[in-house]
Every structure is written in C-alpha cells, then in structure tokens.
Design an enzyme around this catalytic site. Structure first.
Site, PDB file in Angstrom:
ATOM      1  N   ASP A 201       9.496  -1.418  -4.145  1.00 48.77           N
ATOM      2  CA  ASP A 201       9.453  -0.964  -2.761  1.00 48.77           C
ATOM      3  C   ASP A 201      10.224  -1.919  -1.855  1.00 48.77           C
ATOM      4  O   ASP A 201       9.642  -2.810  -1.218  1.00 48.77           O
ATOM      5  CB  ASP A 201       8.019  -0.762  -2.277  1.00 48.77           C
ATOM      6  CG  ASP A 201       7.397   0.527  -2.808  1.00 48.77           C
ATOM      7  OD1 ASP A 201       8.096   1.256  -3.540  1.00 48.77           O
ATOM      8  OD2 ASP A 201       6.223   0.788  -2.505  1.00 48.77           O
TER       9      ASP A 201
ATOM     10  N   TYR B 199      11.992   1.035   1.944  1.00 45.10           N
ATOM     11  CA  TYR B 199      11.217   2.137   2.511  1.00 45.10           C
ATOM     12  C   TYR B 199      12.124   3.131   3.227  1.00 45.10           C
ATOM     13  O   TYR B 199      11.787   3.707   4.257  1.00 45.10           O
ATOM     14  CB  TYR B 199      10.132   1.629   3.460  1.00 45.10           C
ATOM     15  CG  TYR B 199       8.939   1.065   2.730  1.00 45.10           C
ATOM     16  CD1 TYR B 199       7.777   1.796   2.567  1.00 45.10           C
ATOM     17  CD2 TYR B 199       8.990  -0.208   2.160  1.00 45.10           C
ATOM     18  CE1 TYR B 199       6.691   1.287   1.866  1.00 45.10           C
ATOM     19  CE2 TYR B 199       7.918  -0.721   1.450  1.00 45.10           C
ATOM     20  CZ  TYR B 199       6.773   0.036   1.301  1.00 45.10           C
ATOM     21  OH  TYR B 199       5.704  -0.472   0.604  1.00 45.10           O
TER      22      TYR B 199
ATOM     23  N   HIS C 284       5.623  -2.344 -10.718  1.00 43.08           N
ATOM     24  CA  HIS C 284       5.215  -1.946  -9.371  1.00 43.08           C
ATOM     25  C   HIS C 284       3.741  -1.557  -9.270  1.00 43.08           C
ATOM     26  O   HIS C 284       3.008  -2.059  -8.417  1.00 43.08           O
ATOM     27  CB  HIS C 284       6.082  -0.796  -8.859  1.00 43.08           C
ATOM     28  CG  HIS C 284       5.807  -0.460  -7.429  1.00 43.08           C
ATOM     29  ND1 HIS C 284       5.994  -1.369  -6.404  1.00 43.08           N
ATOM     30  CD2 HIS C 284       5.339   0.676  -6.831  1.00 43.08           C
ATOM     31  CE1 HIS C 284       5.662  -0.828  -5.245  1.00 43.08           C
ATOM     32  NE2 HIS C 284       5.266   0.416  -5.475  1.00 43.08           N
TER      33      HIS C 284
ATOM     34  N   HIS D  34      -4.561   3.736  -4.236  1.00 43.55           N
ATOM     35  CA  HIS D  34      -3.836   3.904  -5.515  1.00 43.55           C
ATOM     36  C   HIS D  34      -4.717   3.654  -6.734  1.00 43.55           C
ATOM     37  O   HIS D  34      -4.242   3.149  -7.761  1.00 43.55           O
ATOM     38  CB  HIS D  34      -2.607   2.992  -5.550  1.00 43.55           C
ATOM     39  CG  HIS D  34      -1.658   3.225  -4.418  1.00 43.55           C
ATOM     40  ND1 HIS D  34      -1.029   4.440  -4.218  1.00 43.55           N
ATOM     41  CD2 HIS D  34      -1.235   2.400  -3.415  1.00 43.55           C
ATOM     42  CE1 HIS D  34      -0.262   4.351  -3.141  1.00 43.55           C
ATOM     43  NE2 HIS D  34      -0.368   3.143  -2.633  1.00 43.55           N
TER      44      HIS D  34
ATOM     45  N   HIS E 130       2.660  -2.205  -4.783  1.00 47.23           N
ATOM     46  CA  HIS E 130       2.134  -0.858  -4.557  1.00 47.23           C
ATOM     47  C   HIS E 130       0.913  -0.831  -3.651  1.00 47.23           C
ATOM     48  O   HIS E 130       0.880  -0.074  -2.671  1.00 47.23           O
ATOM     49  CB  HIS E 130       1.825  -0.196  -5.903  1.00 47.23           C
ATOM     50  CG  HIS E 130       1.769   1.299  -5.865  1.00 47.23           C
ATOM     51  ND1 HIS E 130       2.658   2.062  -5.137  1.00 47.23           N
ATOM     52  CD2 HIS E 130       0.919   2.189  -6.472  1.00 47.23           C
ATOM     53  CE1 HIS E 130       2.376   3.339  -5.298  1.00 47.23           C
ATOM     54  NE2 HIS E 130       1.330   3.445  -6.103  1.00 47.23           N
ATOM     55  N   VAL E 131      -0.104  -1.612  -3.970  1.00 48.06           N
ATOM     56  CA  VAL E 131      -1.281  -1.727  -3.101  1.00 48.06           C
ATOM     57  C   VAL E 131      -0.963  -2.756  -2.025  1.00 48.06           C
ATOM     58  O   VAL E 131      -0.616  -3.899  -2.329  1.00 48.06           O
ATOM     59  CB  VAL E 131      -2.527  -2.153  -3.905  1.00 48.06           C
ATOM     60  CG1 VAL E 131      -3.716  -2.352  -2.969  1.00 48.06           C
ATOM     61  CG2 VAL E 131      -2.847  -1.114  -4.958  1.00 48.06           C
ATOM     62  N   HIS E 132      -1.107  -2.365  -0.771  1.00 42.54           N
ATOM     63  CA  HIS E 132      -0.668  -3.209   0.341  1.00 42.54           C
ATOM     64  C   HIS E 132      -1.719  -4.253   0.702  1.00 42.54           C
ATOM     65  O   HIS E 132      -2.334  -4.227   1.772  1.00 42.54           O
ATOM     66  CB  HIS E 132      -0.307  -2.347   1.546  1.00 42.54           C
ATOM     67  CG  HIS E 132       0.812  -1.390   1.267  1.00 42.54           C
ATOM     68  ND1 HIS E 132       1.084  -0.291   2.045  1.00 42.54           N
ATOM     69  CD2 HIS E 132       1.741  -1.380   0.261  1.00 42.54           C
ATOM     70  CE1 HIS E 132       2.116   0.360   1.549  1.00 42.54           C
ATOM     71  NE2 HIS E 132       2.532  -0.281   0.468  1.00 42.54           N
TER      72      HIS E 132
END
Length: 434
Positions: free
Chosen positions: A166, A169, A285, A295, A322-324
C-alpha cells in the site's frame, strides 16, 4: 513547519493518555519544473553492489542515462538503462526510466544525475557487513500523517526502508501515483526503498482485459525479482550486509502449493546459507496473525498454505501491513507460542488516508499471543547488530519528536541451539521437528 502541523493533529491529555489522531488530509505534490527535469526519483537495491535508479519525465526524448561518482559534480561513471510507460483508460504515463548502476562500494555516498538534466542527487549505499538499520513503514499514502512519519524517519540515519504494501493509495486515480512519487522523492532518492504490493496496488477491472492488474506498480516500482530468480515482480528476495536475507511475498497473487510463488519460495529458501546469512526476514501485506477488528481472517488462507515453509526455514521476523495499526506478537507457529517460530509484527500505520484501525478484540483467539498493540501512526526500526542480536523499536508520531512505545532485543534463530537451524533449508518435514 512540520512540528506545528503535528501538534495540530495530535494531543496528549494532562493525564498522559494519547488521543488517537484522525486521518490526515491528502498532500498533492505537483511538478513545477520543465518536462525534461527528472521527477519521482527513487532508488532500490539490485544484488549486493548495484542500485536501480528510477525516475519519470514527461519529455519522451530524455535518455535513460545516469551519470554518477563519489565526488560532487564529478561523474566518472555512466550507465544506460531502459524505459517503459503504460496506459490506464485515458491516462498515459510519462517516460519511466530504470537504470542499474554499479558495482558500487559499500557504505559510500554517491552523487548522481538523471538523464543529463537537472540537479545532482546523492545516496548512501548500505554497509557490506552488520550493523545495519532498516526502517519499516507500511500503508504509507500521502497525507499529513505520512509527512509526519517520513519527517521522523529522517531524523536519524538508516540504511534501507522496507514497505510491506500500500504505497500511493491511488486506487485507479493514476495522477495520484505521480503525486506520491514526488511526495516521497526527497527520501526515496537518498536511501533504497524496497517494497511489496498491497490491495491498493491491484487496480484491476476484470471485465476489461486490457487493463492488467498492478500495471502502475510494476511499471513504477520494479524490485529485484529477476535477479532473485522470481518469475514475477510481486515476489522477490535480496541480501543485505551479507548477514540478512529479505523475502518479499505477494498476498495478491497465487500462493498455494501448486503456485509459481510457492515453488519459488522453496527454491529461494534453499539457496540461503544460514551459517553465512544468519537473519531471515519476510514481508507481506496481509497479516497472518491479527487481533484487530479490521481485516479479520483475510490472511488465513495464505498462512495455511505457506506457514510451514517459514517455520521450517526458521524465519526470524514477518512484517505485514494492511491493518492500520501496530501490533507485535510473540514467536508463533500454527496459532501457538513457539520459540522457533517467526515473530509477527503488523505495521500498517505509516499515514494512510483511511485512518486508524482503532478496535482490538480482547477475546480474540490470538489475544494471548499478542504482546503489544496500539492504533497510532508511526514507524519501526530494526537494527541488526551482529549475526545473533538485533534491536526492534516502534515509534509513535505524537509530536515533533517521535515517541518510542515498544522495543525489544531479538536473538536470531540461527544462533539458537534449541531450534536446530541447519546451514540450508530443506523443504521436507522429515528434517525438522514440527
């Protein structure tokens, strides 16, 4: 300028509790120089003593040439590379240049100029031996919080940046790829950036067969896949400072036991001599272990397909995005604590435009394996000291000086007598106690 910006968006309450920041505004970085001037300049490692210099020009006549040397203004060496471009609906990219330069001396500053046009830039090559320091930052984007992360990253020296997916964006809006390249250029042209793809890089429309997935990512950010024997830019590997082997996996391409990626991983792991390269690091990711509500379970099929390989090979650390948020687990194998398993770290908190993943499940089946988690923007640093010891730290962006919130010392599994690391990985389970 930057410290003021940070204080506007993050607050520490009087009792010391940190207030979680909202998503930051997008920063659109424009190109204000001539069409022949190199923009979006970034470098990446190719082998142990070469670098790939990448940049874009809107002037298609600019040659794919890099002049370089170890003294400012003196270019004793010249390399010629290749160029590409791509179309996405009505968008047509500029001329994307890629030039491999080297062989290069380790731990040395090189000065270079792209396309015989514009300003001189410089970068420092990684050292030939440890110690070496990595910055790890996932789900970066191009927001005010991305600016905060990169500002903090740049406050101390490091050798290479690792990004587990990522990047821009852009999400099909191709001009945002250009804005991202300009946004990160001041950093990415000075240190090698090694990346793998995330879901925001896919950009595919199944009904339109002429729009191939990962077109922008593959054109703009080639990694050393050919040099590592990989058939795809979506997964690759490279060595750093002799002691470290880094594998970049693809969460969004086939990974089952019959896939090209799986077979490549087996072959790549078999080439690593742990007596000479004691550290083994993997980036992907989608996290395989995750107690955040966001997720949930998305990495489970890949974990089931490939976890045995990483465990048998005695991988030391697995970084994902992936997980913020940030989350660090203990060493794990097959959903259980295992001193010979990899340590799993989620670091998807670089500054994305979607905001933080705030909620962790207290009753999650893996909660007892999770050592530390926090939903804040930040970055991590991994300093490999020698063949057996490394220091990991995670730094939160809460004001003009980032705050270290998590740290620990790691022992490489190759130095552990209990984990029985052979000199070379063997895929057969008969050679390991599972």
């Amino acid at each position: 300028m930057f410290p003021i910006l940070y204080l506007l968006f993050a607050t520490v309450l009087c009792n010391g509790e940190f207030t979680r920041p909202p998503p930051g505004k997008m920063i659109l970085t424009r190109h204000s120089k001539s069409s022949s001037y190199p923009q979006q300049v970034h470098i990446s490692a190719v082998g142990t003593d070469h670098m790939r210099v990448s940049w874009i020009t809107t002037d298609k006549r600019v040659p794919s040439i890099v002049e370089y040397g170890t003294y400012s203004g003196t270019y004793d060496l010249t390399a010629t590379g290749e160029h590409t471009s791509y179309r996405y609906f009505s968008y047509v990219s500029g001329k994307i240049h890629h030039v491999n330069i080297g062989p290069l001396l380790p731990d040395t500053v090189y000065y270079y100029r792209c396309g015989r046009v514009g300003d001189e830039f410089n970068f420092k090559t990684p050292p030939a031996v440890v110690p070496i320091e990595f910055v790890v930052a996932g789900d970066l984007g191009q927001t005010e919080w991305t600016a905060s992360t990169l500002y903090h990253v740049n406050q101390s020296d490091y050798d290479m940046l690792l990004l587990p997916g990522d990047l821009s964006y852009a999400d099909t809006q191709q001009p945002l790829w250009d804005a991202f390249g300009r946004f990160v250029e001041p950093y990415a042209r000075k240190r090698p950036w090694m990346v793998t793809q995330g879901n925001h890089e896919v950009e595919a429309f199944p009904v339109l067969h002429d729009l191939h997935p990962f077109a922008a990512y593959n054109s703009r950010w080639p990694m050393p896949y050919q040099e590592s024997g990989s058939p795809s830019n979506l997964y690759n590997s490279f060595n750093v400072a002799a002691a470290i082997h880094v594998i970049m996996l693809g969460s969004y391409t086939d990974f089952d036991s019959n896939s090209a990626q799986y077979n490549w991983v087996v072959a790549d792991l078999a080439k690593v001599d742990r007596s000479k390269t004691p550290w083994l690091i993997v980036l992907l990711h989608v996290p395989w272990y995750n107690t955040n509500l966001a997720h949930q379970g998305e990495g489970e099929s890949m974990r089931k397909a490939m976890e045995d390989l990483l465990y048998k090979a005695r991988v030391d650390v697995v970084f994902s995005g992936h997980v913020h948020a940030y989350e660090r687990f203990m060493r794990i194998y097959n959903n259980k604590a295992d001193p010979c398993g990899p340590m799993y770290i989620t670091i998807g908190d670089g500054g994305n435009r979607e905001g933080l993943a705030l909620e962790f499940e207290k009753d999650h089946k893996s909660a007892h394996l999770s050592v530390f988690h926090e939903a804040s923007f930040g970055h991590g640093r991994l300093k490999v000291i020698n063949g057996s010891s490394a220091h990991w730290s995670w730094h939160r962006n809460d004001d003009s000086v980032s705050t270290m919130r998590d740290e620990l010392w790691l022992e490489s599994l190759s130095s552990s007598s209990a984990c029985k690391v052979g000199s070379h990985f063997v895929a057969s389970a008969d050679h390991y106690e599972l």
